[in-house]
Design a protein around this motif. Structure first.
Motif, PDB file in Angstrom:
ATOM      1  N   LEU A 241       7.037 -36.078   0.108  1.00 34.15           N
ATOM      2  CA  LEU A 241       6.336 -35.136   0.979  1.00 34.15           C
ATOM      3  C   LEU A 241       4.988 -34.800   0.353  1.00 34.15           C
ATOM      4  O   LEU A 241       4.895 -34.613  -0.862  1.00 34.15           O
ATOM      5  CB  LEU A 241       7.126 -33.833   1.155  1.00 34.15           C
ATOM      6  N   THR A 242       3.940 -34.726   1.177  1.00 33.59           N
ATOM      7  CA  THR A 242       2.670 -34.235   0.652  1.00 33.59           C
ATOM      8  C   THR A 242       2.833 -32.764   0.279  1.00 33.59           C
ATOM      9  O   THR A 242       3.527 -32.009   0.956  1.00 33.59           O
ATOM     10  CB  THR A 242       1.537 -34.389   1.675  1.00 33.59           C
ATOM     11  N   THR A 243       2.191 -32.362  -0.804  1.00 38.40           N
ATOM     12  CA  THR A 243       2.357 -31.019  -1.354  1.00 38.40           C
ATOM     13  C   THR A 243       1.088 -30.205  -1.171  1.00 38.40           C
ATOM     14  O   THR A 243      -0.018 -30.695  -1.418  1.00 38.40           O
ATOM     15  CB  THR A 243       2.700 -31.100  -2.855  1.00 38.40           C
ATOM     16  N   LEU A 244       1.247 -28.969  -0.740  1.00 44.95           N
ATOM     17  CA  LEU A 244       0.115 -28.058  -0.583  1.00 44.95           C
ATOM     18  C   LEU A 244      -0.362 -27.608  -1.958  1.00 44.95           C
ATOM     19  O   LEU A 244       0.408 -27.067  -2.748  1.00 44.95           O
ATOM     20  CB  LEU A 244       0.527 -26.851   0.259  1.00 44.95           C
ATOM     21  N   GLN A 245      -1.655 -27.832  -2.246  1.00 45.83           N
ATOM     22  CA  GLN A 245      -2.231 -27.455  -3.536  1.00 45.83           C
ATOM     23  C   GLN A 245      -3.037 -26.164  -3.467  1.00 45.83           C
ATOM     24  O   GLN A 245      -3.333 -25.558  -4.492  1.00 45.83           O
ATOM     25  CB  GLN A 245      -3.129 -28.586  -4.045  1.00 45.83           C
ATOM     26  N   GLY A 246      -3.392 -25.741  -2.251  1.00 45.04           N
ATOM     27  CA  GLY A 246      -4.164 -24.515  -2.104  1.00 45.04           C
ATOM     28  C   GLY A 246      -4.886 -24.493  -0.773  1.00 45.04           C
ATOM     29  O   GLY A 246      -4.780 -25.428   0.030  1.00 45.04           O
TER      30      GLY A 246
ATOM     31  N   ASP B  29       1.633 -42.957  11.950  1.00 43.83           N
ATOM     32  CA  ASP B  29       0.387 -42.229  11.694  1.00 43.83           C
ATOM     33  C   ASP B  29       0.561 -41.146  10.631  1.00 43.83           C
ATOM     34  O   ASP B  29      -0.398 -40.794   9.937  1.00 43.83           O
ATOM     35  CB  ASP B  29      -0.122 -41.563  12.975  1.00 43.83           C
ATOM     36  N   ASN B  30       1.758 -40.594  10.530  1.00 44.77           N
ATOM     37  CA  ASN B  30       1.998 -39.447   9.658  1.00 44.77           C
ATOM     38  C   ASN B  30       2.792 -39.804   8.405  1.00 44.77           C
ATOM     39  O   ASN B  30       3.419 -38.939   7.793  1.00 44.77           O
ATOM     40  CB  ASN B  30       2.726 -38.346  10.437  1.00 44.77           C
ATOM     41  N   LEU B  31       2.739 -41.065   8.029  1.00 44.22           N
ATOM     42  CA  LEU B  31       3.389 -41.528   6.809  1.00 44.22           C
ATOM     43  C   LEU B  31       2.353 -42.256   5.965  1.00 44.22           C
ATOM     44  O   LEU B  31       1.740 -43.222   6.420  1.00 44.22           O
ATOM     45  CB  LEU B  31       4.557 -42.460   7.140  1.00 44.22           C
ATOM     46  N   LEU B  32       2.142 -41.780   4.753  1.00 36.38           N
ATOM     47  CA  LEU B  32       1.155 -42.366   3.853  1.00 36.38           C
ATOM     48  C   LEU B  32       1.855 -43.306   2.880  1.00 36.38           C
ATOM     49  O   LEU B  32       2.935 -42.994   2.373  1.00 36.38           O
ATOM     50  CB  LEU B  32       0.421 -41.264   3.085  1.00 36.38           C
ATOM     51  N   TYR B  33       1.218 -44.443   2.604  1.00 39.21           N
ATOM     52  CA  TYR B  33       1.858 -45.423   1.726  1.00 39.21           C
ATOM     53  C   TYR B  33       0.822 -46.107   0.852  1.00 39.21           C
ATOM     54  O   TYR B  33      -0.135 -46.708   1.351  1.00 39.21           O
ATOM     55  CB  TYR B  33       2.613 -46.460   2.554  1.00 39.21           C
TER      56      TYR B  33
ATOM     57  N   GLY C 253      -1.584 -42.556  -0.021  1.00 39.81           N
ATOM     58  CA  GLY C 253      -2.255 -43.802   0.308  1.00 39.81           C
ATOM     59  C   GLY C 253      -2.655 -43.844   1.771  1.00 39.81           C
ATOM     60  O   GLY C 253      -2.598 -42.832   2.478  1.00 39.81           O
ATOM     61  N   PRO C 254      -3.054 -45.015   2.263  1.00 39.07           N
ATOM     62  CA  PRO C 254      -3.363 -45.171   3.691  1.00 39.07           C
ATOM     63  C   PRO C 254      -2.107 -44.940   4.533  1.00 39.07           C
ATOM     64  O   PRO C 254      -0.982 -45.027   4.041  1.00 39.07           O
ATOM     65  CB  PRO C 254      -3.838 -46.626   3.793  1.00 39.07           C
ATOM     66  N   SER C 255      -2.302 -44.661   5.806  1.00 42.63           N
ATOM     67  CA  SER C 255      -1.157 -44.458   6.689  1.00 42.63           C
ATOM     68  C   SER C 255      -0.451 -45.783   6.960  1.00 42.63           C
ATOM     69  O   SER C 255      -1.059 -46.862   6.888  1.00 42.63           O
ATOM     70  CB  SER C 255      -1.603 -43.841   8.015  1.00 42.63           C
TER      71      SER C 255
ATOM     72  N   VAL D 155       4.761 -45.595  -3.218  1.00 40.73           N
ATOM     73  CA  VAL D 155       5.383 -44.343  -2.785  1.00 40.73           C
ATOM     74  C   VAL D 155       4.989 -44.022  -1.350  1.00 40.73           C
ATOM     75  O   VAL D 155       3.813 -44.101  -0.981  1.00 40.73           O
ATOM     76  CB  VAL D 155       4.974 -43.175  -3.707  1.00 40.73           C
ATOM     77  N   LEU D 156       5.973 -43.652  -0.541  1.00 45.65           N
ATOM     78  CA  LEU D 156       5.742 -43.178   0.822  1.00 45.65           C
ATOM     79  C   LEU D 156       5.766 -41.658   0.822  1.00 45.65           C
ATOM     80  O   LEU D 156       6.615 -41.044   0.174  1.00 45.65           O
ATOM     81  CB  LEU D 156       6.817 -43.725   1.762  1.00 45.65           C
ATOM     82  N   LYS D 157       4.828 -41.053   1.544  1.00 47.13           N
ATOM     83  CA  LYS D 157       4.782 -39.595   1.663  1.00 47.13           C
ATOM     84  C   LYS D 157       4.664 -39.196   3.131  1.00 47.13           C
ATOM     85  O   LYS D 157       3.829 -39.733   3.859  1.00 47.13           O
ATOM     86  CB  LYS D 157       3.594 -39.016   0.885  1.00 47.13           C
ATOM     87  N   ILE D 158       5.492 -38.248   3.543  1.00 50.38           N
ATOM     88  CA  ILE D 158       5.395 -37.664   4.874  1.00 50.38           C
ATOM     89  C   ILE D 158       4.267 -36.635   4.860  1.00 50.38           C
ATOM     90  O   ILE D 158       4.182 -35.814   3.942  1.00 50.38           O
ATOM     91  CB  ILE D 158       6.721 -36.986   5.269  1.00 50.38           C
TER      92      ILE D 158
END
Length: 265
Positions: free
Chosen positions: A58-63, A124-128, A79-81, A132-135
């Protein structure tokens, strides 16, 4: 880098540390300010909950930053979607798809453990980044069971198409993604649903559900042919009716997800 549900995303570097981050931002005129604020606050609330302990998928909120009626959400950089990989003609092997699906379902399971549903799982909402894959993009995320009519049509399960609440929508959407990655096509198209088409009468609920079952059966046969029986069983489990649809915890036990790609994607 791209656009989200209510804004644009760009890469920035943090002054002093040179750390690379993704910044999502949006602005609106006076008529849209209230709605925009609600959307931003929802995403902030959801990401705040999920970022407390964090999850690798999961993408993490940094601020956050606010300036001149513009709110910036600062997140870790992925990474790119997946959609950009697919648009570039990238073809994934079954073992690579297994790795992607395992990471995706793991992230969904973490959200579910916090009673959160993403509601917008798609390429579109998955970065790779090749490993590593991130939602990402939690603008449509809600607490479990809230009716959300704005889910992208091609990824809607039958219960949402029938305007009912869904507690397992993300697993259905993941099955739709699995079809895209393995077969290079959508499980169900807008044309098949006859939505907003003046030349056709919209399908009745019964006819629509029959069509969906036919599409699932066809896709399962093709998935078994290209990726094996375990992959087809996982797909069928994720496309069952809501009350019997497998959970992320059950899906992660699938032998198909135990595969390891021979090389990085």
């Amino acid at each position: 880098m791209g656009t989200g549900n209510f804004g644009k995303v760009c890469e920035i570097r943090e002054f002093g540390t040179d750390r690379r981050l993704a910044a999502k931002f949006a602005s609106a005129d006076a008529s849209r300010q209230a709605a925009l604020h609600a959307e931003i606050q929802n995403e902030l609330d959801i990401m705040g909950i999920l970022s407390k302990s964090g999850h690798p998928n999961l993408t993490t909120l940094q601020g956050t930053l606010s300036e001149n009626n513009v709110t910036y959400l600062l997140m870790d950089l992925g990474g790119p979607s997946l959609s950009s990989h697919l648009a570039a003609g990238k073809q994934f092997t079954p073992a690579q798809v297994a790795s992607l699906m395992k990471q995706l379902i793991s992230g969904i399971g973490y959200m579910r453990s916090h009673s959160i549903q993403h509601n917008d799982i798609r390429a579109d909402n998955l970065l790779y980044d090749g490993n590593v894959l991130k939602i990402c993009d939690f603008g449509r995320a809600t607490k479990m069971g809230i009716l959300l009519p704005t889910v992208v049509l091609n990824y809607m399960p039958p219960e949402v198409l029938s305007e009912c609440r869904s507690n397992n929508l993300d697993m259905w959407s993941s099955a739709c993604l699995m079809v895209e990655l393995l077969l290079g096509e959508q499980l169900i198209t807008r044309q098949q649903l006859n939505v907003n088409d003046n030349n056709h009468t919209p399908l009745s609920r019964g006819d629509r559900n029959q069509m969906i079952r036919r599409q699932i059966a066809k896709a399962a046969q093709r998935i078994e042919a290209c990726a094996g029986k375990d992959a087809a069983l996982l797909f069928r489990g994720m496309t069952k009716p809501m009350k019997s649809r497998i959970t992320p915890e059950e899906a992660l036990k699938s032998p198909f997800l135990a595969q390891r790609p021979a090389t990085a994607v």
